[in-house]
Design a protein around this motif. Sequence first.
Motif, PDB file in Angstrom:
ATOM      1  N   GLY A  17       0.832  -1.196   0.000  1.00 28.14           N
ATOM      2  CA  GLY A  17       0.000   0.000   0.000  1.00 28.14           C
ATOM      3  C   GLY A  17       0.866   1.244   0.000  1.00 28.14           C
ATOM      4  O   GLY A  17       2.081   1.183  -0.195  1.00 28.14           O
ATOM      5  N   ALA A  18       0.229   2.368   0.259  1.00 29.95           N
ATOM      6  CA  ALA A  18       0.927   3.654   0.254  1.00 29.95           C
ATOM      7  C   ALA A  18       2.055   3.707   1.280  1.00 29.95           C
ATOM      8  O   ALA A  18       3.074   4.362   1.062  1.00 29.95           O
ATOM      9  CB  ALA A  18      -0.063   4.779   0.502  1.00 29.95           C
ATOM     10  N   ALA A  19       1.879   3.007   2.406  1.00 28.95           N
ATOM     11  CA  ALA A  19       2.884   3.021   3.467  1.00 28.95           C
ATOM     12  C   ALA A  19       3.869   1.856   3.362  1.00 28.95           C
ATOM     13  O   ALA A  19       4.678   1.658   4.257  1.00 28.95           O
ATOM     14  CB  ALA A  19       2.190   2.999   4.835  1.00 28.95           C
ATOM     15  N   GLY A  20       3.788   1.073   2.290  1.00 31.68           N
ATOM     16  CA  GLY A  20       4.687  -0.066   2.117  1.00 31.68           C
ATOM     17  C   GLY A  20       3.946  -1.377   2.260  1.00 31.68           C
ATOM     18  O   GLY A  20       2.725  -1.442   2.210  1.00 31.68           O
ATOM     19  N   LEU A  24      -1.632  -9.299   4.665  1.00 22.45           N
ATOM     20  CA  LEU A  24      -3.017  -9.314   4.216  1.00 22.45           C
ATOM     21  C   LEU A  24      -3.803 -10.323   5.036  1.00 22.45           C
ATOM     22  O   LEU A  24      -3.372 -11.464   5.200  1.00 22.45           O
ATOM     23  CB  LEU A  24      -3.014  -9.755   2.752  1.00 22.45           C
ATOM     24  N   THR A  25      -4.955  -9.916   5.581  1.00 21.55           N
ATOM     25  CA  THR A  25      -5.777 -10.833   6.376  1.00 21.55           C
ATOM     26  C   THR A  25      -7.210 -10.926   5.887  1.00 21.55           C
ATOM     27  O   THR A  25      -7.884 -11.908   6.167  1.00 21.55           O
ATOM     28  CB  THR A  25      -5.812 -10.399   7.855  1.00 21.55           C
ATOM     29  N   ASP A  26      -7.676  -9.905   5.180  1.00 21.01           N
ATOM     30  CA  ASP A  26      -9.092  -9.854   4.799  1.00 21.01           C
ATOM     31  C   ASP A  26      -9.270  -9.349   3.376  1.00 21.01           C
ATOM     32  O   ASP A  26      -8.462  -8.571   2.876  1.00 21.01           O
ATOM     33  CB  ASP A  26      -9.863  -8.904   5.737  1.00 21.01           C
ATOM     34  N   GLY A  27     -10.378  -9.773   2.793  1.00 19.14           N
ATOM     35  CA  GLY A  27     -10.765  -9.274   1.483  1.00 19.14           C
ATOM     36  C   GLY A  27     -12.260  -9.028   1.454  1.00 19.14           C
ATOM     37  O   GLY A  27     -13.019  -9.694   2.162  1.00 19.14           O
ATOM     38  N   PHE A  47      -8.405  -5.252  -0.338  1.00 21.43           N
ATOM     39  CA  PHE A  47      -7.471  -6.121   0.367  1.00 21.43           C
ATOM     40  C   PHE A  47      -7.042  -5.357   1.613  1.00 21.43           C
ATOM     41  O   PHE A  47      -6.527  -4.237   1.501  1.00 21.43           O
ATOM     42  CB  PHE A  47      -6.251  -6.420  -0.500  1.00 21.43           C
ATOM     43  N   THR A  48      -7.245  -5.934   2.798  1.00 19.09           N
ATOM     44  CA  THR A  48      -7.003  -5.175   4.029  1.00 19.09           C
ATOM     45  C   THR A  48      -6.376  -6.026   5.132  1.00 19.09           C
ATOM     46  O   THR A  48      -6.347  -7.252   5.064  1.00 19.09           O
ATOM     47  CB  THR A  48      -8.328  -4.605   4.588  1.00 19.09           C
ATOM     48  N   ASN A  49      -5.908  -5.294   6.147  1.00 21.14           N
ATOM     49  CA  ASN A  49      -5.542  -5.867   7.433  1.00 21.14           C
ATOM     50  C   ASN A  49      -6.066  -4.885   8.475  1.00 21.14           C
ATOM     51  O   ASN A  49      -5.366  -3.930   8.838  1.00 21.14           O
ATOM     52  CB  ASN A  49      -4.037  -6.061   7.576  1.00 21.14           C
ATOM     53  N   ALA A  59      -7.164  -1.048  -2.730  1.00 19.65           N
ATOM     54  CA  ALA A  59      -8.462  -1.160  -3.390  1.00 19.65           C
ATOM     55  C   ALA A  59      -8.272  -1.322  -4.894  1.00 19.65           C
ATOM     56  O   ALA A  59      -7.374  -0.716  -5.482  1.00 19.65           O
ATOM     57  CB  ALA A  59      -9.291   0.083  -3.105  1.00 19.65           C
ATOM     58  N   VAL A  60      -9.119  -2.150  -5.507  1.00 20.01           N
ATOM     59  CA  VAL A  60      -9.084  -2.388  -6.942  1.00 20.01           C
ATOM     60  C   VAL A  60     -10.500  -2.227  -7.481  1.00 20.01           C
ATOM     61  O   VAL A  60     -11.455  -2.733  -6.881  1.00 20.01           O
ATOM     62  CB  VAL A  60      -8.562  -3.814  -7.251  1.00 20.01           C
ATOM     63  N   GLU A  61     -10.651  -1.506  -8.583  1.00 18.38           N
ATOM     64  CA  GLU A  61     -11.942  -1.323  -9.243  1.00 18.38           C
ATOM     65  C   GLU A  61     -11.822  -1.849 -10.669  1.00 18.38           C
ATOM     66  O   GLU A  61     -11.039  -1.320 -11.463  1.00 18.38           O
ATOM     67  CB  GLU A  61     -12.333   0.156  -9.257  1.00 18.38           C
ATOM     68  N   LEU A  62     -12.570  -2.909 -10.990  1.00 15.84           N
ATOM     69  CA  LEU A  62     -12.447  -3.571 -12.287  1.00 15.84           C
ATOM     70  C   LEU A  62     -13.782  -3.608 -13.020  1.00 15.84           C
ATOM     71  O   LEU A  62     -14.834  -3.756 -12.390  1.00 15.84           O
ATOM     72  CB  LEU A  62     -11.981  -5.016 -12.097  1.00 15.84           C
ATOM     73  N   THR A  63     -13.716  -3.535 -14.345  1.00 13.93           N
ATOM     74  CA  THR A  63     -14.913  -3.795 -15.120  1.00 13.93           C
ATOM     75  C   THR A  63     -15.247  -5.279 -14.995  1.00 13.93           C
ATOM     76  O   THR A  63     -14.398  -6.090 -14.596  1.00 13.93           O
ATOM     77  CB  THR A  63     -14.714  -3.464 -16.610  1.00 13.93           C
ATOM     78  N   GLU A  64     -16.453  -5.630 -15.353  1.00 13.40           N
ATOM     79  CA  GLU A  64     -16.859  -7.037 -15.313  1.00 13.40           C
ATOM     80  C   GLU A  64     -15.938  -7.883 -16.184  1.00 13.40           C
ATOM     81  O   GLU A  64     -15.503  -8.969 -15.780  1.00 13.40           O
ATOM     82  CB  GLU A  64     -18.302  -7.154 -15.801  1.00 13.40           C
TER      83      GLU A  64
END
Length: 94
Positions: A17-20, A24-27, A47-49, A59-64
């Motif tokens: 991420g922005a801070a390095g 990863l634990t959660d989606g 994708f988070t912790n 965060a990812v934003e994708l077309t179908e």
Amino acid sequence: MCTYQTHKVELAGAAKGAAGWFTLTDGAVYVDHPFHSTHEHTLNIDFTNPSEGPSARVAVELTEEAALALVEAVQKALASAPPGMASAAGPRGA
């Protein structure tokens, strides 16, 4: 139309991420209006912790179409490797 349905999954991995790099634990996966993409709706993946705070998020934003292509690429990559090679338990038969 937004589905208002968020599909959560426990993850094991790492993300940058922005801070390095962070663990990863959660989606979370959902279809909604994007924050940045120019499309009206996108498939969004977070994708988070949560234990590391808000900076531990990608965060990812994708077309179908892009989301389906990504699913197919992931399946092909895993199928081309020996079974269990990327498993938390290690390669099968090792």
